[in-house]
Design a protein around this motif. Sequence first.
Motif, PDB file in Angstrom:
ATOM      1  N   GLU A   1       1.302 -11.421  -7.286  1.00  0.00           N
ATOM      2  CA  GLU A   1      -0.043 -10.897  -7.004  1.00  0.00           C
ATOM      3  C   GLU A   1      -0.905 -11.831  -6.163  1.00  0.00           C
ATOM      4  O   GLU A   1      -2.125 -11.783  -6.222  1.00  0.00           O
ATOM      5  CB  GLU A   1      -0.756 -10.536  -8.294  1.00  0.00           C
ATOM      6  CG  GLU A   1      -0.029  -9.471  -9.105  1.00  0.00           C
ATOM      7  CD  GLU A   1      -0.727  -9.161 -10.410  1.00  0.00           C
ATOM      8  OE1 GLU A   1      -1.860  -9.636 -10.617  1.00  0.00           O
ATOM      9  OE2 GLU A   1      -0.135  -8.436 -11.209  1.00  0.00           O
ATOM     10  N   SER A   2      -0.278 -12.741  -5.403  1.00  0.00           N
ATOM     11  CA  SER A   2      -1.004 -13.585  -4.460  1.00  0.00           C
ATOM     12  C   SER A   2      -0.213 -13.638  -3.162  1.00  0.00           C
ATOM     13  O   SER A   2       0.998 -13.408  -3.150  1.00  0.00           O
ATOM     14  CB  SER A   2      -1.211 -14.989  -5.020  1.00  0.00           C
ATOM     15  OG  SER A   2       0.031 -15.623  -5.209  1.00  0.00           O
ATOM     16  N   VAL A   3      -0.896 -13.946  -2.076  1.00  0.00           N
ATOM     17  CA  VAL A   3      -0.262 -13.972  -0.758  1.00  0.00           C
ATOM     18  C   VAL A   3       0.268 -15.380  -0.486  1.00  0.00           C
ATOM     19  O   VAL A   3      -0.467 -16.361  -0.593  1.00  0.00           O
ATOM     20  CB  VAL A   3      -1.269 -13.548   0.330  1.00  0.00           C
ATOM     21  CG1 VAL A   3      -0.632 -13.657   1.701  1.00  0.00           C
ATOM     22  CG2 VAL A   3      -1.767 -12.142   0.067  1.00  0.00           C
ATOM     23  N   LYS A   4       1.565 -15.460  -0.150  1.00  0.00           N
ATOM     24  CA  LYS A   4       2.192 -16.741   0.155  1.00  0.00           C
ATOM     25  C   LYS A   4       3.095 -16.574   1.370  1.00  0.00           C
ATOM     26  O   LYS A   4       3.566 -15.484   1.659  1.00  0.00           O
ATOM     27  CB  LYS A   4       3.036 -17.233  -1.026  1.00  0.00           C
ATOM     28  CG  LYS A   4       2.237 -17.590  -2.237  1.00  0.00           C
ATOM     29  CD  LYS A   4       3.093 -18.241  -3.288  1.00  0.00           C
ATOM     30  CE  LYS A   4       2.218 -18.669  -4.455  1.00  0.00           C
ATOM     31  NZ  LYS A   4       2.999 -19.304  -5.501  1.00  0.00           N
TER      32      LYS A   4
ATOM     33  N   LYS B   1      13.050  -5.669  -0.492  1.00  0.00           N
ATOM     34  CA  LYS B   1      12.996  -6.639  -1.587  1.00  0.00           C
ATOM     35  C   LYS B   1      11.735  -7.478  -1.528  1.00  0.00           C
ATOM     36  O   LYS B   1      11.415  -8.164  -2.479  1.00  0.00           O
ATOM     37  CB  LYS B   1      14.227  -7.554  -1.555  1.00  0.00           C
ATOM     38  CG  LYS B   1      15.521  -6.841  -1.848  1.00  0.00           C
ATOM     39  CD  LYS B   1      16.671  -7.814  -1.836  1.00  0.00           C
ATOM     40  CE  LYS B   1      17.978  -7.092  -2.101  1.00  0.00           C
ATOM     41  NZ  LYS B   1      19.106  -8.024  -2.030  1.00  0.00           N
ATOM     42  N   VAL B   2      11.024  -7.453  -0.378  1.00  0.00           N
ATOM     43  CA  VAL B   2       9.821  -8.237  -0.167  1.00  0.00           C
ATOM     44  C   VAL B   2       8.697  -7.290   0.241  1.00  0.00           C
ATOM     45  O   VAL B   2       8.882  -6.416   1.073  1.00  0.00           O
ATOM     46  CB  VAL B   2      10.043  -9.291   0.951  1.00  0.00           C
ATOM     47  CG1 VAL B   2       8.781 -10.058   1.234  1.00  0.00           C
ATOM     48  CG2 VAL B   2      11.173 -10.219   0.580  1.00  0.00           C
ATOM     49  N   THR B   3       7.535  -7.483  -0.358  1.00  0.00           N
ATOM     50  CA  THR B   3       6.352  -6.709   0.019  1.00  0.00           C
ATOM     51  C   THR B   3       5.510  -7.570   0.934  1.00  0.00           C
ATOM     52  O   THR B   3       4.978  -8.598   0.527  1.00  0.00           O
ATOM     53  CB  THR B   3       5.530  -6.315  -1.226  1.00  0.00           C
ATOM     54  OG1 THR B   3       6.378  -5.643  -2.141  1.00  0.00           O
ATOM     55  CG2 THR B   3       4.379  -5.402  -0.823  1.00  0.00           C
ATOM     56  N   ARG B   4       5.416  -7.164   2.197  1.00  0.00           N
ATOM     57  CA  ARG B   4       4.658  -7.951   3.176  1.00  0.00           C
ATOM     58  C   ARG B   4       3.169  -7.776   2.967  1.00  0.00           C
ATOM     59  O   ARG B   4       2.682  -6.704   2.618  1.00  0.00           O
ATOM     60  CB  ARG B   4       5.017  -7.538   4.592  1.00  0.00           C
ATOM     61  CG  ARG B   4       6.433  -7.941   4.969  1.00  0.00           C
ATOM     62  CD  ARG B   4       6.701  -7.650   6.396  1.00  0.00           C
ATOM     63  NE  ARG B   4       6.066  -8.636   7.242  1.00  0.00           N
ATOM     64  CZ  ARG B   4       6.470  -8.957   8.461  1.00  0.00           C
ATOM     65  NH1 ARG B   4       7.508  -8.343   8.974  1.00  0.00           N
ATOM     66  NH2 ARG B   4       5.837  -9.856   9.162  1.00  0.00           N
ATOM     67  N   ALA B   5       2.431  -8.863   3.180  1.00  0.00           N
ATOM     68  CA  ALA B   5       0.974  -8.825   3.122  1.00  0.00           C
ATOM     69  C   ALA B   5       0.440  -8.640   4.527  1.00  0.00           C
ATOM     70  O   ALA B   5       0.923  -9.257   5.474  1.00  0.00           O
ATOM     71  CB  ALA B   5       0.435 -10.120   2.520  1.00  0.00           C
ATOM     72  N   ILE B   6      -0.539  -7.796   4.662  1.00  0.00           N
ATOM     73  CA  ILE B   6      -1.108  -7.510   5.986  1.00  0.00           C
ATOM     74  C   ILE B   6      -2.548  -7.981   6.077  1.00  0.00           C
ATOM     75  O   ILE B   6      -3.242  -8.131   5.127  1.00  0.00           O
ATOM     76  CB  ILE B   6      -1.017  -6.025   6.323  1.00  0.00           C
ATOM     77  CG1 ILE B   6       0.451  -5.606   6.393  1.00  0.00           C
ATOM     78  CG2 ILE B   6      -1.702  -5.728   7.645  1.00  0.00           C
ATOM     79  CD1 ILE B   6       0.670  -4.139   6.589  1.00  0.00           C
TER      80      ILE B   6
END
Length: 63
Positions: free
Chosen positions: A42-45, A58-63
């Motif tokens: 739940e944090s952007v890294k 498998k990975v949820t990208r942050a935009i």
Amino acid sequence: MASICEVCGKGTLAGNNVSHSNRHTKRAWKPNIQQVRAIVNESVKRVNVCTRCLRSGKVTRAI
């Protein structure tokens, strides 16, 4: 940047180039690693991920 996927652990494989005269020299197959901003716990890294993990979701990208 290390060529290891932080999701699946895919890394460099070793083998040989084999010429027409059957001479062997060492070579490496490196995975296609991309550095992306992803949502982790739940944090952007920023994570190093192979393109197969990106493509398979498998990975949820942050935009």
